[in-house]
Design an enzyme around this catalytic site. Structure first.
Site, PDB file in Angstrom:
ATOM      1  N   TYR A  58       0.845  -1.206   0.000  1.00 53.70           N
ATOM      2  CA  TYR A  58       0.000   0.000   0.000  1.00 53.70           C
ATOM      3  C   TYR A  58       0.881   1.258   0.000  1.00 53.70           C
ATOM      4  CZ  TYR A  58      -4.254   2.679   0.745  1.00 53.70           C
ATOM      5  OH  TYR A  58      -5.308   3.554   0.593  1.00 53.70           O
ATOM      6  N   SER A 157     -17.829  -3.316  -8.018  1.00 46.54           N
ATOM      7  CA  SER A 157     -17.115  -2.958  -6.779  1.00 46.54           C
ATOM      8  C   SER A 157     -17.950  -1.932  -6.013  1.00 46.54           C
ATOM      9  CB  SER A 157     -15.747  -2.357  -7.118  1.00 46.54           C
ATOM     10  OG  SER A 157     -15.924  -1.041  -7.613  1.00 46.54           O
ATOM     11  N   GLY A 243      -7.285   2.183  -8.896  1.00 46.92           N
ATOM     12  CA  GLY A 243      -6.999   0.838  -8.399  1.00 46.92           C
ATOM     13  C   GLY A 243      -6.291   0.010  -9.447  1.00 46.92           C
ATOM     14  N   VAL A 269      -7.999   8.807  -2.352  1.00 45.90           N
ATOM     15  CA  VAL A 269      -8.952   9.498  -1.480  1.00 45.90           C
ATOM     16  C   VAL A 269      -8.324   9.870  -0.131  1.00 45.90           C
ATOM     17  CG1 VAL A 269     -10.040   7.495  -0.350  1.00 45.90           C
ATOM     18  CG2 VAL A 269     -11.422   9.505  -0.907  1.00 45.90           C
TER      19      VAL A 269
HETATM   20  N1  NAP Z   1      -7.384   5.370  -4.954  1.00 42.17           N
HETATM   21  C1  NAP Z   1      -8.316   5.434  -3.995  1.00 42.17           C
HETATM   22  O1  NAP Z   1      -8.443   6.421  -3.272  1.00 42.17           O
HETATM   23  C2  NAP Z   1      -9.254   4.272  -3.809  1.00 42.17           C
HETATM   24  C3  NAP Z   1     -10.324   4.352  -2.913  1.00 42.17           C
HETATM   25  C4  NAP Z   1     -11.209   3.267  -2.820  1.00 42.17           C
HETATM   26  C5  NAP Z   1     -10.982   2.118  -3.574  1.00 42.17           C
HETATM   27  N2  NAP Z   1      -9.900   2.077  -4.389  1.00 42.17           N
HETATM   28  C6  NAP Z   1      -9.635   0.903  -5.245  1.00 42.17           C
HETATM   29  O2  NAP Z   1     -10.778   0.690  -6.037  1.00 42.17           O
HETATM   30  C7  NAP Z   1     -10.902  -0.689  -6.311  1.00 42.17           C
HETATM   31  C8  NAP Z   1     -12.283  -1.163  -5.880  1.00 42.17           C
HETATM   32  O3  NAP Z   1     -12.380  -1.135  -4.461  1.00 42.17           O
HETATM   33  P1  NAP Z   1     -13.712  -1.626  -3.741  1.00 42.17           P
HETATM   34  O4  NAP Z   1     -13.452  -1.669  -2.299  1.00 42.17           O
HETATM   35  O5  NAP Z   1     -14.841  -0.808  -4.253  1.00 42.17           O
HETATM   36  O6  NAP Z   1     -13.817  -3.098  -4.334  1.00 42.17           O
HETATM   37  P2  NAP Z   1     -14.725  -4.291  -3.805  1.00 42.17           P
HETATM   38  O7  NAP Z   1     -16.044  -3.764  -3.379  1.00 42.17           O
HETATM   39  O8  NAP Z   1     -13.918  -5.080  -2.846  1.00 42.17           O
HETATM   40  O9  NAP Z   1     -14.980  -5.140  -5.120  1.00 42.17           O
HETATM   41  C9  NAP Z   1     -13.921  -5.582  -5.926  1.00 42.17           C
HETATM   42  C10 NAP Z   1     -14.520  -5.758  -7.310  1.00 42.17           C
HETATM   43  O10 NAP Z   1     -13.488  -5.887  -8.262  1.00 42.17           O
HETATM   44  C11 NAP Z   1     -13.808  -6.936  -9.140  1.00 42.17           C
HETATM   45  N3  NAP Z   1     -12.547  -7.440  -9.658  1.00 42.17           N
HETATM   46  C12 NAP Z   1     -11.605  -8.140  -9.000  1.00 42.17           C
HETATM   47  N4  NAP Z   1     -10.570  -8.397  -9.825  1.00 42.17           N
HETATM   48  C13 NAP Z   1     -10.890  -7.857 -11.021  1.00 42.17           C
HETATM   49  C14 NAP Z   1     -10.237  -7.804 -12.285  1.00 42.17           C
HETATM   50  N5  NAP Z   1      -9.047  -8.377 -12.476  1.00 42.17           N
HETATM   51  N6  NAP Z   1     -10.854  -7.169 -13.294  1.00 42.17           N
HETATM   52  C15 NAP Z   1     -12.065  -6.602 -13.112  1.00 42.17           C
HETATM   53  N7  NAP Z   1     -12.729  -6.615 -11.940  1.00 42.17           N
HETATM   54  C16 NAP Z   1     -12.139  -7.235 -10.918  1.00 42.17           C
HETATM   55  C17 NAP Z   1     -14.598  -7.924  -8.292  1.00 42.17           C
HETATM   56  O11 NAP Z   1     -15.373  -8.721  -9.114  1.00 42.17           O
HETATM   57  P3  NAP Z   1     -15.798 -10.218  -8.710  1.00 42.17           P
HETATM   58  O12 NAP Z   1     -16.782 -10.030  -7.573  1.00 42.17           O
HETATM   59  O13 NAP Z   1     -16.402 -10.739  -9.940  1.00 42.17           O
HETATM   60  O14 NAP Z   1     -14.577 -10.912  -8.255  1.00 42.17           O
HETATM   61  C18 NAP Z   1     -15.430  -6.964  -7.440  1.00 42.17           C
HETATM   62  O15 NAP Z   1     -16.590  -6.540  -8.128  1.00 42.17           O
HETATM   63  C19 NAP Z   1      -9.752  -1.380  -5.558  1.00 42.17           C
HETATM   64  O16 NAP Z   1      -8.661  -1.512  -6.444  1.00 42.17           O
HETATM   65  C20 NAP Z   1      -9.412  -0.374  -4.468  1.00 42.17           C
HETATM   66  O17 NAP Z   1      -8.076  -0.514  -4.014  1.00 42.17           O
HETATM   67  C21 NAP Z   1      -9.036   3.114  -4.516  1.00 42.17           C
END
Ligand code: NAP
Length: 332
Positions: A58, A157, A243, A269
């Site tokens: 991270y 997600s 992500g 964020v």
């Molecule tokens: N930069 C920031 O500030 C920030 C803030 C929040 C989140 N994020 C990022 O945003 C992303 C989503 O977070 P979240 O907590 O909303 O996720 P989440 O609710 O845990 O859900 C993950 C989702 O990603 C899908 N997934 C997993 N591997 C994948 C792939 N290779 N290709 C396409 N889809 C895939 C899963 O599908 P299945 O259910 O079909 O497995 C699921 O729908 C993560 O990478 C997280 O680190 C970043």
């Protein structure tokens, strides 16, 4: 409230395999010092960022050993000297680095976000990171006037679900890129206007559906999926990467970079909460709180585990196809 002499906390002793590095410990709650609040934690989600902290990848890592958990719902049960703006009983999220996978947490009041009242605990506990990111991206990056298209991958997600609801409230149309045919119906029911399945012809299909006019794309995946979004944007469009779910490098097509003058940005964020004006966060909390209260946005929960079963909970959170967040209950 009478605080017991010891409480459970999930502690990280090193980075690597969760079964080796996570420990459930009985620790003494810390009375709040000047400017601090003490929280009785209720629920905390296991987000992808927490898994990245455990593995050591991270963007910001705690000094070890440390209590894990970036997000969670806690009730203010004691106020240190000089705290203003918080009262006993307030529901808050201590910001990242403080540690939320525990029963009792002491945090600087200045680093706590007050959560909207009247929400189910499982929704309030998940509000600030994922719905917060979707809200912030739409606030920070121009998508165009109502009717404009926003492109999105990983739409199921928590961020994706939130973005689809928020975009539709702003009159925007969302085109979601999915991996599998079976996802199409679900993603449409969550608010996508159009859905395209990943593959060789996906960028062409997106450009056809959107008329090649989309100015904003949210990339949560990286690899080929991000390249498809990049190729599908209009000239001067912005690809915002938040992500790397595919754990593949971000490779951008040269032609889109040059001839479409593609803008390519990252967004985090955690840093946004540090730099943004408090009034903007209040506006975000108001809107998200109302959507969650009215059931217009719902953040599904796959399972809730007590802290004692954290290993099982983390293993569950690491599995694909969960259909929602895995939560940890501090006082089940
Ligand atoms: N930069 C920031 O500030 C920030 C803030 C929040 C989140 N994020 C990022 O945003 C992303 C989503 O977070 P979240 O907590 O909303 O996720 P989440 O609710 O845990 O859900 C993950 C989702 O990603 C899908 N997934 C997993 N591997 C994948 C792939 N290779 N290709 C396409 N889809 C895939 C899963 O599908 P299945 O259910 O079909 O497995 C699921 O729908 C993560 O990478 C997280 O680190 C970043």
């Amino acid at each position: 409230m009478q605080i017991p002499p010891r409480g459970l906390a999930v502690r990280l002793s090193g980075h690597g395999d969760p079964s080796q590095v996570l420990r459930l410990e009985n620790v003494a709650p810390v009375p709040p010092g000047r400017g601090q609040v003490q929280l009785r934690m209720r629920l905390a989600p296991i987000n992808p960022a927490d898994l990245n902290v455990i593995e050591g990848t991270y963007g910001r890592l705690p000094t070890l050993p440390a209590t894990l958990g970036n997000e969670g719902l806690g009730e203010v049960v004691a106020l240190g000297e000089g705290v203003s703006g918080f009262a006993l009983g307030d529901l808050v999220r201590p910001r990242d680095g403080i540690g939320t996978w525990c029963q009792w947490c002491t945090a600087d009041a200045a680093r706590c976000l007050r959560l909207p009242a009247g929400l189910p605990d499982d929704q309030a506990a998940q509000l600030t990171i994922n719905p917060g990111t979707a809200w912030a991206v739409l606030h920070e990056f121009p998508a165009g006037p109502p009717g404009s298209w926003v492109l999105l991958n990983a739409p199921t997600s928590a961020v994706g679900r939130s973005l689809m609801v928020l975009a539709s409230r702003r009159g925007l149309r969302v085109l979601a890129l999915v991996r599998r045919e079976e996802e199409v119906g679900t993603v449409r029911s969550l608010g996508a206007t159009e859905v395209v399945i990943e593959g060789r012809e996906a960028a062409k299909a997106i450009r056809r559906q959107s008329g090649g006019t989309a100015l904003l794309a949210l990339n949560q995946v990286g690899g080929d999926s991000a390249a498809i979004l990049a190729k599908s944007l209009a000239p001067l469009g912005t690809l915002v990467t938040i992500g790397a779910l595919a754990r593949q490098p971000l490779t951008l097509p040269n032609a889109a970079m040059i001839f479409s003058e593609l803008r390519c940005c990252g967004f985090w964020v955690s840093r946004w909460y540090e730099r943004v004006q408090p009034g903007v966060v209040e506006g975000m909390m108001d809107e998200l709180g109302k959507l969650l209260r009215d059931g217009l946005l719902h953040l599904p929960v796959a399972a809730t585990y007590p802290l004692e079963r954290v290993q099982e909970a983390v293993a569950h959170a690491q599995r694909g196809g969960r259909g929602g967040k895995v939560l940890l209950a501090a006082h089940p």
